[in-house]
Design a protein around this motif. Structure first.
Motif, PDB file in Angstrom:
ATOM      1  N   GLY A 433       0.733  -1.260  -0.118  1.00 28.47           N
ATOM      2  CA  GLY A 433       0.063   0.067  -0.159  1.00 28.47           C
ATOM      3  C   GLY A 433       0.746   1.276  -0.134  1.00 28.47           C
ATOM      4  O   GLY A 433       2.020   1.073   0.032  1.00 28.47           O
ATOM      5  N   SER A 434       0.129   2.205  -0.081  1.00 30.26           N
ATOM      6  CA  SER A 434       0.852   3.530  -0.103  1.00 30.26           C
ATOM      7  C   SER A 434       0.114   4.612   0.570  1.00 30.26           C
ATOM      8  O   SER A 434      -1.119   4.219   0.946  1.00 30.26           O
ATOM      9  N   GLY A 435       0.429   5.788   0.976  1.00 30.33           N
ATOM     10  CA  GLY A 435      -0.180   6.725   1.904  1.00 30.33           C
ATOM     11  C   GLY A 435      -0.548   6.136   3.217  1.00 30.33           C
ATOM     12  O   GLY A 435       0.557   5.629   3.579  1.00 30.33           O
ATOM     13  N   ARG A 436      -1.648   6.210   3.598  1.00 30.75           N
ATOM     14  CA  ARG A 436      -2.179   5.854   4.804  1.00 30.75           C
ATOM     15  C   ARG A 436      -1.663   4.210   5.057  1.00 30.75           C
ATOM     16  O   ARG A 436      -1.546   3.701   6.219  1.00 30.75           O
ATOM     17  N   ARG A 437      -1.746   3.484   4.001  1.00 35.62           N
ATOM     18  CA  ARG A 437      -1.589   2.135   4.095  1.00 35.62           C
ATOM     19  C   ARG A 437      -0.144   1.703   3.632  1.00 35.62           C
ATOM     20  O   ARG A 437       0.146   0.584   3.547  1.00 35.62           O
ATOM     21  N   SER A 438       0.794   2.729   3.485  1.00 37.46           N
ATOM     22  CA  SER A 438       2.187   2.324   3.557  1.00 37.46           C
ATOM     23  C   SER A 438       2.578   1.699   4.652  1.00 37.46           C
ATOM     24  O   SER A 438       2.509   1.777   5.605  1.00 37.46           O
ATOM     25  N   GLY A 439       3.287   0.535   4.112  1.00 35.62           N
ATOM     26  CA  GLY A 439       4.103  -0.563   4.937  1.00 35.62           C
ATOM     27  C   GLY A 439       3.108  -1.685   5.097  1.00 35.62           C
ATOM     28  O   GLY A 439       3.254  -2.622   5.912  1.00 35.62           O
ATOM     29  N   TRP A 440       1.694  -1.679   4.694  1.00 32.09           N
ATOM     30  CA  TRP A 440       0.848  -2.784   4.805  1.00 32.09           C
ATOM     31  C   TRP A 440       0.694  -3.473   3.311  1.00 32.09           C
ATOM     32  O   TRP A 440       0.764  -2.567   2.492  1.00 32.09           O
ATOM     33  N   LEU A 441       0.604  -4.649   3.175  1.00 32.09           N
ATOM     34  CA  LEU A 441       0.171  -5.190   2.084  1.00 32.09           C
ATOM     35  C   LEU A 441      -1.596  -5.079   2.137  1.00 32.09           C
ATOM     36  O   LEU A 441      -2.304  -5.373   2.711  1.00 32.09           O
ATOM     37  N   SER A 442      -1.846  -4.610   0.781  1.00 36.34           N
ATOM     38  CA  SER A 442      -2.996  -3.850   0.530  1.00 36.34           C
ATOM     39  C   SER A 442      -3.957  -4.670  -0.511  1.00 36.34           C
ATOM     40  O   SER A 442      -4.926  -5.244  -0.497  1.00 36.34           O
ATOM     41  N   ASN A 443      -3.462  -4.383  -2.053  1.00 30.75           N
ATOM     42  CA  ASN A 443      -4.294  -4.464  -2.825  1.00 30.75           C
ATOM     43  C   ASN A 443      -4.074  -5.904  -3.298  1.00 30.75           C
ATOM     44  O   ASN A 443      -3.134  -6.445  -3.697  1.00 30.75           O
ATOM     45  N   LEU A 444      -5.284  -6.625  -3.205  1.00 29.43           N
ATOM     46  CA  LEU A 444      -5.288  -8.314  -3.542  1.00 29.43           C
ATOM     47  C   LEU A 444      -5.501  -8.545  -4.864  1.00 29.43           C
ATOM     48  O   LEU A 444      -6.424  -8.125  -5.803  1.00 29.43           O
ATOM     49  N   HIS A 445      -4.772  -9.436  -5.369  1.00 31.88           N
ATOM     50  CA  HIS A 445      -4.930  -9.955  -6.506  1.00 31.88           C
ATOM     51  C   HIS A 445      -5.812 -11.221  -6.702  1.00 31.88           C
ATOM     52  O   HIS A 445      -5.366 -12.192  -5.817  1.00 31.88           O
ATOM     53  N   LEU A 446      -6.741 -11.449  -7.081  1.00 35.08           N
ATOM     54  CA  LEU A 446      -7.763 -12.338  -6.913  1.00 35.08           C
ATOM     55  C   LEU A 446      -7.972 -13.323  -8.195  1.00 35.08           C
ATOM     56  O   LEU A 446      -7.887 -12.950  -8.988  1.00 35.08           O
ATOM     57  N   GLY A 447      -8.029 -14.543  -7.609  1.00 33.39           N
ATOM     58  CA  GLY A 447      -8.187 -15.685  -8.624  1.00 33.39           C
ATOM     59  C   GLY A 447      -9.041 -16.717  -8.475  1.00 33.39           C
ATOM     60  O   GLY A 447      -9.555 -17.056  -7.408  1.00 33.39           O
ATOM     61  N   ALA A 448      -9.738 -17.237  -9.496  1.00 35.00           N
ATOM     62  CA  ALA A 448     -10.782 -18.531  -9.474  1.00 35.00           C
ATOM     63  C   ALA A 448     -10.071 -19.607  -9.852  1.00 35.00           C
ATOM     64  O   ALA A 448      -9.101 -19.698 -10.673  1.00 35.00           O
ATOM     65  N   ARG A 449     -10.455 -20.665  -9.415  1.00 33.47           N
ATOM     66  CA  ARG A 449      -9.876 -22.111  -9.616  1.00 33.47           C
ATOM     67  C   ARG A 449     -10.313 -22.566 -10.858  1.00 33.47           C
ATOM     68  O   ARG A 449     -11.397 -22.271 -11.500  1.00 33.47           O
ATOM     69  N   ASP A 450      -9.180 -23.030 -11.523  1.00 34.99           N
ATOM     70  CA  ASP A 450      -9.494 -23.648 -13.030  1.00 34.99           C
ATOM     71  C   ASP A 450      -9.397 -25.057 -12.778  1.00 34.99           C
ATOM     72  O   ASP A 450      -8.444 -26.023 -12.677  1.00 34.99           O
ATOM     73  N   PRO A 451     -10.759 -25.812 -13.034  1.00 34.81           N
ATOM     74  CA  PRO A 451     -10.729 -27.229 -12.912  1.00 34.81           C
ATOM     75  C   PRO A 451      -9.916 -28.041 -14.080  1.00 34.81           C
ATOM     76  O   PRO A 451      -9.520 -29.054 -13.761  1.00 34.81           O
ATOM     77  N   ASP A 452      -9.842 -27.345 -14.921  1.00 33.39           N
ATOM     78  CA  ASP A 452      -9.058 -28.066 -16.152  1.00 33.39           C
ATOM     79  C   ASP A 452      -7.702 -28.020 -15.826  1.00 33.39           C
ATOM     80  O   ASP A 452      -7.085 -29.246 -16.327  1.00 33.39           O
ATOM     81  N   THR A 453      -7.259 -27.075 -15.396  1.00 33.89           N
ATOM     82  CA  THR A 453      -5.589 -27.087 -15.278  1.00 33.89           C
ATOM     83  C   THR A 453      -4.908 -27.410 -13.639  1.00 33.89           C
ATOM     84  O   THR A 453      -3.887 -27.687 -13.574  1.00 33.89           O
ATOM     85  N   GLY A 454      -6.005 -27.077 -12.782  1.00 30.51           N
ATOM     86  CA  GLY A 454      -5.703 -27.138 -11.633  1.00 30.51           C
ATOM     87  C   GLY A 454      -5.055 -26.100 -10.959  1.00 30.51           C
ATOM     88  O   GLY A 454      -4.458 -25.733 -10.129  1.00 30.51           O
ATOM     89  N   GLY A 455      -5.004 -24.794 -11.954  1.00 28.98           N
ATOM     90  CA  GLY A 455      -4.236 -23.525 -11.345  1.00 28.98           C
ATOM     91  C   GLY A 455      -5.506 -22.544 -11.039  1.00 28.98           C
ATOM     92  O   GLY A 455      -6.584 -23.231 -10.854  1.00 28.98           O
ATOM     93  N   PHE A 456      -5.061 -21.425 -11.357  1.00 28.60           N
ATOM     94  CA  PHE A 456      -6.058 -20.388 -10.974  1.00 28.60           C
ATOM     95  C   PHE A 456      -5.953 -19.172 -12.033  1.00 28.60           C
ATOM     96  O   PHE A 456      -4.877 -18.790 -12.572  1.00 28.60           O
TER      97      PHE A 456
END
Length: 550
Positions: A433-456
């Motif tokens: 994060g930046s600004g008030r969130r500096s020093g914290w992990l903030s913005n999440l990268h979101l993934g859905a499960r792919d049943p064909d590959t076993g990945g996301f």
């Protein structure tokens, strides 16, 4: 005024709990601004840059120079430096922008650098929202807070109102009126999780509008001149000739309309939202100029004349829309209106809704009106909600018939209800994060499960819905799961499941799955679920298909 003083005020406001104490801090800073510093300084205190586009993204805020040991920057100097950065174009743009940005940050102390990062990133979350700034402006200028709020609603620009209040007092604020050609902040709706909850807020009998899955438009007409503005008050007239044509076909000579523009398929159902959004995107659009006088009808004459978009023969509104859109070769946007703020010399802002809507029906006619139903019971409102969803729209807005048009406000007079989607997704990476969130992990990268590959499959990012407690927890958690600790992005083992609420799914070429979530926000972390139990990309695509055809 030294920029360090504003940075110190921002930091103090962040840690000060009481509203009155925050107002006092902001008012002191506002009083110290020189006249030519007020637009930039008031914006900085609100967490906004005067320049809406600077060309500086997250990558540009990495590898910053060490902070200066002593403060030398002034508010005016920072504003001039950012204006120069924003104006860079042509060959060598990136190198020149990096050079100017580096020079600005090299001249800034550590506290000043923190504020600059927050301003450039748009993440200066210091608790100084526009309502708080309005009270601070009133305190600094020794004028009634109601006068500042009213001027802010009509001007739609806090910086302009700050200049007026601090230089001209109550007399200057009284000059802000509804002027055809100058957009005003739109009235907003608060959210309810159910139809029952919405009617509890509004009471009955009441009115239910269909909430279209389009983009908000505010249309100003004065004679042969028409201007169309977006929700953020950007002018988009040249991009929506069909909206201009539809309003040209109306009998009124002077009017201000509030509504939505939407792309429809051959059956009259909404096209995917991004098709509407891309047609109205503000590429080449201009932000209205911030000045006490605003943008009046005289200013409109040089933009889009109605005569320029006149179809070859007189036609009712709907054919006029099609004829004008046909000249662009792009998706047709059809306008639908739900409010009327001015009609042929008469302001209607303070009139009750039922009077505005009656005038609207007389001035516009049914083909261009948003669907509206009078209801007296929850069952009737629920039926209207179901009908709107069956038609492929976003939901409904429940409206109090006696309420005036509260420009710029989000209150109980309008309450929106939309279906709520949730998915259990897996966190793939997290951004610092930046600004008030500096020093914290903030913005999440979101993934859905792919049943064909076993990945996301990545579906987008979000930092919405995160409390300080969650930020602290997830920083510890994701550092434990880290497999690659970059300076900006920490990639993690795909193990943590998080429940995400969102408003819909849209087509996206940015992500490998071809879809992305709209307005994603964190509900809670699901420690009771493993990544193997997360929702699949097939479930996401099913929601997307349902949005388009159900």
């Amino acid at each position: 005024m030294q920029f360090l003083d504003l940075a110190a005020t921002s930091a103090a406001v962040t840690v000060t709990p009481g509203r009155l104490a925050k107002v006092d801090l902001l008012a002191v800073a506002l009083r110290r601004l020189d006249v030519d510093e007020i637009p930039a300084g008031a914006g900085y205190l609100a967490g906004e840059l005067r320049q809406r586009q600077t060309g500086v993204g997250p990558a540009g805020l990495r590898d910053l120079p060490p902070p200066a040991p002593q403060p030398t920057l002034t508010v005016a100097g920072v504003d001039a430096a950012i204006a120069e950065i924003a104006a860079v174009h042509g060959a060598g743009t990136q190198a020149r922008r990096r050079e100017l940005l580096g020079a600005l940050f090299a001249a800034a102390t550590a506290d000043e650098q923190r504020m600059l990062v927050g301003l450039f990133s748009g993440e200066l979350r210091q608790g100084a929202q526009s309502g708080l700034l309005a009270d601070a402006i009133a305190r600094a200028a020794d004028v009634p807070a109601t006068a500042v709020r009213r001027a802010l609603l009509l001007a739609g620009d806090l910086r302009v109102v700050a200049v007026a209040a601090l230089t001209g007092g109550a007399a200057a604020l009284s000059e802000f009126t509804l002027r055809v050609g100058r957009p005003l902040a739109p009235m907003l709706a608060q959210s309810a999780s159910s139809v029952d909850e919405a009617l509890t807020a509004t009471g009955t009998p009441t009115v239910v509008d269909v909430k279209l899955d389009g983009i908000r438009i505010q249309v100003h007409r004065s004679g042969n001149d028409i201007a169309v503005f977006s929700r953020s008050l950007d002018e988009i007239t040249a991009r929506v000739p069909e909206v201009v044509a539809a309003v040209r076909a109306l009998p009124a000579r002077e009017m201000v309309l509030d509504g939505e523009a939407i792309a429809l398929d051959a059956t009259g159902r909404p096209r995917p939202f991004q098709e509407t959004a891309s047609r109205a995107a503000t590429r080449g659009a201009r932000r209205r100029q911030g000045s006490p006088a605003g943008r009046t009808t005289a200013d409109m004459a040089g933009t889009v004349s109605v005569e320029a978009s006149r179809p070859s023969h007189p036609a009712p509104a709907a054919p006029a829309v099609r004829a004008a859109a046909g000249t662009t070769g792009e998706t047709v946007l059809t306008p639908y209106f739900f409010d009327l703020l001015h009609l042929d010399g008469t302001d209607l802002l303070d009139a009750p809704g039922r009077d505005r809507w009656a005038a609207l029906a007389g001035a516009v006619g049914v083909p261009l009106l948003v669907g509206r139903t009078e209801v007296a019971t929850v069952d009737e409102a629920s039926a209207a909600f179901a009908t709107a969803l069956d038609a492929g729209q976003e939901g409904i807005v429940v409206k109090v018939p006696d309420a005036p048009y509260a420009a710029g406000r989000r209150g109980a007079a309008w309450v929106k209800v939309k279906p709520r989607h949730t998915l259990d997704l897996v966190v793939l990476a997290v951004e610092w994060g930046s600004g008030r969130r500096s020093g914290w992990l903030s913005n999440l990268h979101l993934g859905a499960r792919d049943p064909d590959t076993g990945g996301f499959v990545m579906l987008g990012k979000t930092f919405k819905g995160l409390t300080d407690e969650l930020l602290r927890w997830q920083t510890e958690r994701f550092l434990e799961l880290a497999v690659d600790r970059g300076e900006w992005v920490v990639r993690v083992r795909p193990e943590q499941v998080v429940e995400i609420a969102f408003d819909g799914v849209q087509t996206s070429s940015r992500y490998p799955g071809g879809v992305a979530l709209r307005f994603a926000r964190v509900v809670r972390y699901r420690d009771d679920k493993s990544a193997a139990e997360a929702d699949t990309i097939d479930a996401v695509r099913a929601i997307h298909v349902g949005r388009r055809s159900s």
